[in-house]
Design an enzyme around this catalytic site. Structure first.
Site, mmCIF file in Angstrom:
data_model
loop_
_atom_site.group_PDB
_atom_site.id
_atom_site.type_symbol
_atom_site.label_atom_id
_atom_site.label_comp_id
_atom_site.label_asym_id
_atom_site.label_seq_id
_atom_site.Cartn_x
_atom_site.Cartn_y
_atom_site.Cartn_z
ATOM 1 N N GLU A 1 1.974 13.286 35.815
ATOM 2 C CA GLU A 1 1.352 11.969 35.677
ATOM 3 C C GLU A 1 2.336 10.819 35.802
ATOM 4 O OE1 GLU A 1 -0.788 11.402 32.006
ATOM 5 O OE2 GLU A 1 0.652 12.592 30.906
ATOM 6 N N HIS B 1 1.514 38.338 37.784
ATOM 7 C CA HIS B 1 0.154 38.467 38.330
ATOM 8 C C HIS B 1 -0.089 37.438 39.436
ATOM 9 C CE1 HIS B 1 -0.801 41.373 35.245
ATOM 10 N NE2 HIS B 1 -0.230 40.562 34.367
ATOM 11 N N LYS C 1 -5.166 4.344 30.312
ATOM 12 C CA LYS C 1 -4.897 4.967 29.019
ATOM 13 C C LYS C 1 -6.140 5.590 28.401
ATOM 14 C CE LYS C 1 -2.478 5.929 25.374
ATOM 15 N NZ LYS C 1 -1.686 7.154 25.529
HETATM 16 C C1 F6R Z 1 -1.864 12.615 29.150
HETATM 17 C C2 F6R Z 1 -2.907 11.800 28.593
HETATM 18 C C3 F6R Z 1 -4.315 12.213 28.790
HETATM 19 C C4 F6R Z 1 -5.084 12.084 27.477
HETATM 20 C C5 F6R Z 1 -6.574 12.374 27.701
HETATM 21 C C6 F6R Z 1 -7.365 12.286 26.403
HETATM 22 O O1 F6R Z 1 -0.601 12.101 28.877
HETATM 23 O O2 F6R Z 1 -2.642 10.797 27.981
HETATM 24 O O3 F6R Z 1 -4.403 13.499 29.300
HETATM 25 O O4 F6R Z 1 -4.524 12.971 26.546
HETATM 26 O O5 F6R Z 1 -7.096 11.443 28.612
HETATM 27 O O6 F6R Z 1 -7.260 11.023 25.826
HETATM 28 P P1 F6R Z 1 -7.658 10.784 24.308
HETATM 29 O O7 F6R Z 1 -6.689 11.537 23.470
HETATM 30 O O8 F6R Z 1 -7.563 9.300 24.109
HETATM 31 O O9 F6R Z 1 -9.062 11.295 24.152
#
Ligand code: F6R
Length: 617
Positions: A493, A509, A612
């Site tokens: 990412e 495997h 985010k």
């Molecule tokens: C990876 C990341 C995402 C979140 C996912 C869930 O670094 O940030 O994979 O973990 O989108 O987000 P939440 O925890 O806010 O439900």
């Protein structure tokens, strides 16, 4: 996805509305960053400015061509759904007569019908967005009262939305509404705020109000009124945010991600704080589920996405071992669509940093409809998932701003472990002294994580040296397996690098075919003091890949000399009980990804295409 800010203050026009909104957008930019815009209510009517690109592009425009003083403002950072990230598709969107400005987070699913209806009525659209329909609908519904217009329009919308609107004739009002998307109110003195989350206004107030599903809020300088879509008054729930603005600053680090990696000792310690009574028994006050229900649980299903799901996978090993209850871990978006076997004896644990992830929220609703008890492990107070769950266990990681999750991961594992130990205490599957011993081990984790951080120089050096490798693989076994997948996710990412995590036992495997000369492979080695022969099996895996030309980068417990002959590099981590080891083993992988992305010159905190908080399905 999409950051939203609203402000209304003193009725003498001034620069503050724009300053507050731009400041809030800067704190929310992690939610979306392909374009940004603002609209101000001024004595000359509505004025707006919007630009494709990051917030800095808009800020430079505003500096070159300042906007007039105002009494209220709304602002938006976008993560595109409908329409490319262009100037015209950026929010706010204005009605044709320029009297209404709207910003939106979510997707309006019936926008094609609404757009056709408006077009047939002669409306000329100036963007490709679903949001613009709302501006035109609001202007048509407006009859001197923006709240009523918002209620009328909200009832016509399908999909998910947080909407904020201002009207040229209402200089003292911002109206907002939410359906399956986040919105919180900040309470000031003689001024009030709205935001997708509290980061939007934390620089000004820590007093906040939660808004429920299908509510409309009317903000004036001295008042906050909440009604449902039918106009019935609602008594909103007030709370005080338990962190301040400095927690959402970089604090001297090059990136939020780097800062948040370094916040981890605190994130774990704060999540553990105050969880035992004078006799040392776990008391998880927030879990308000009847103890008889928890005693009768015969299955746990953890639902989550991304990093949070990997935290769930780590927790599965511990909870099954301590409680002897089967634990399934399922990606939230898969759970809902596969007809899961769930009933009143199922405890569904929803893990989410933001508390707003739409896939997880939908899975929570589905689980509750099937009669399951839902417990949320969430970091963000005032968010939707805890409000819609039967119980909540908050992680205390503080605000996580970088898109790549780090400290929330450690806090989620810690909270899930507390839950596992609590169930073991309740159901008597562990003796009190055994639980106390594990709690003692957990309390040592912050210092161990700090040691890893203090000794991370060689990890950073390796990352810089490897910045041009085309691919990195990760191998782990038992609790090291989800750690391997998390290490790979971090690299994908933020460094845009091909990276994959495998269960080490799966190597022969298939995945071993990927090994060729010079292929870097991180191997998370279990403790030699741990389970049966796991350690020697993983050490054999290192030899197997090394024999085929791989460069093994080994994460091993300090003192584990067995790995030395076969490793290209070894990163030692402090001795830790096997089930707790992920809390230290993942840290070098986070640091590696962060340093490698920075060495490539990438924006570590705002990686391309991501946002985010994923508030659309
Ligand atoms: C990876 C990341 C995402 C979140 C996912 C869930 O670094 O940030 O994979 O973990 O989108 O987000 P939440 O925890 O806010 O439900």
């Amino acid at each position: 996805m999409c950051g939203i800010v609203g402000y209304v203050g003193p009725q003498t026009p001034g620069p503050r509305p724009l300053e507050v909104v731009m400041g809030g957008l800067a704190r929310l930019e992690y939610r979306g960053y392909d374009s940004a815009g603002v609209a101000l209510v001024t004595p000359q009517g509505l004025v707006s400015a919007k630009r494709a690109g990051k917030l800095g592009v808009l800020a430079a425009d505003l500096e070159a061509a300042p906007l007039p003083p105002a009494t209220a403002a709304i602002g938006h950072t976008r993560w595109a759904t409908h329409g490319a990230p262009t100037d015209s598709n950026a929010h706010p969107h204005l009605s044709e007569d320029g009297t209404v400005a709207v910003i939106h987070n979510g997707i309006i699913e019936n926008f094609i019908q609404l757009r056709a209806e408006l077009a047939a009525d002669g409306v000329a659209f100036s963007s490709d967005t679903d949001t613009e329909t709302v501006a035109h609908l609001l202007a048509r519904a407006y009859d001197g009262d923006l709240t009523t217009a918002m209620r009328t329009v909200a009832k016509r919308l399908q999909g998910t939305f947080t909407l904020l609107a201002v009207h040229a004739d209402a200089p003292d009002t911002v109206v907002g509404t939410r359906h399956d998307s986040p919105l919180v109110v900040g309470l000031g003195e003689g001024e009030n705020f709205l935001g997708s989350d509290v980061a939007a206004f934390i620089a000004h107030t820590r007093e906040a109000v939660e808004l429920g599903q299908d509510q409309v809020v009317t903000l004036t300088p001295d008042g906050v009124e909440v009604v449902d879509f039918d106009g019935n008054p609602v008594a909103p729930k007030r709370y005080t945010v338990d962190w301040d603005a400095s927690a959402a600053e970089k604090g001297g680090f090059a990136s939020f991600m780097d800062k948040e990696i370094h916040d981890q000792p605190h994130a774990v310690a704060d999540t553990l704080l105050g969880r035992t009574d004078a006799a040392g028994h776990l008391v998880l006050d927030e879990i308000r589920v009847d103890e008889t229900v928890l005693r009768q649980i015969d299955k746990i299903i953890v639902i989550a996405c991304g990093t949070a799901a990997y935290a769930g996978q780590v927790a599965k090993y511990a909870i099954e071992h301590w409680c002897r209850i089967p634990v399934e871990v399922e990606l939230a978006h898969e759970f809902r669509y596969r007809d899961p076997v769930v009933n009143a004896k199922t405890l569904v644990v929803a893990v989410s940093q933001s508390g707003e992830t739409m896939d997880t929220l939908m899975a929570v609703r589905h689980a509750r409809e099937q009669g399951a008890t839902v417990l949320a492990i969430v970091n963000t107070h005032g968010s939707t998932i805890p409000r819609e769950s039967d119980a909540v266990l908050y992680t205390h990681a503080g605000p996580e701003v970088a898109v790549a999750s780090t400290k929330a991961f450690l806090a989620q594992i810690t909270a899930a472990y507390l839950l596992g130990l609590y169930l073991a205490q309740l159901r008597g599957t562990k003796f009190p002294d055994e639980i106390a011993e594990i709690l003692d081990d957990l309390r040592e984790i912050p210092a161990k994580v700090q040691q890893v951080l203090d000794e991370a120089g060689p990890v950073r050096e390796a990352a810089v040296e490897m910045k041009d490798v085309p691919s990195v693989l990760f191998l782990g076994r038992h609790v090291g397996y989800p750690v391997a997948m998390e290490g790979a996710l971090k690299l994908k990412e933020i460094a845009y690098l091909h990276a994959e995590g495998f269960a080490a036992g799966e190597l022969k495997h298939g995945p071993i075919a990927l090994i060729e000369d010079g292929q870097p492979v991180f191997v998370i080695v279990p403790s030699p003091r741990g389970r049966d022969s796991l350690h020697s099996k993983v050490v054999s895996n290192i030899q197997e890949i090394r024999a085929r030309g791989a460069r093994p980068l080994v994460i091993a417990e300090e003192g584990d000399t067995d790995v030395l002959p076969f490793a290209d590099r070894v990163f030692f981590v402090p001795k830790t009980a096997s089930l707790l080891a992920p809390l230290v083993a993942v840290v070098p992988l986070q640091i590696f990804a962060c340093a490698l992305a920075a060495a490539k010159g990438l924006d570590v905190d705002q990686p391309r295409n991501l946002a985010k908080s994923v508030t659309v399905e």
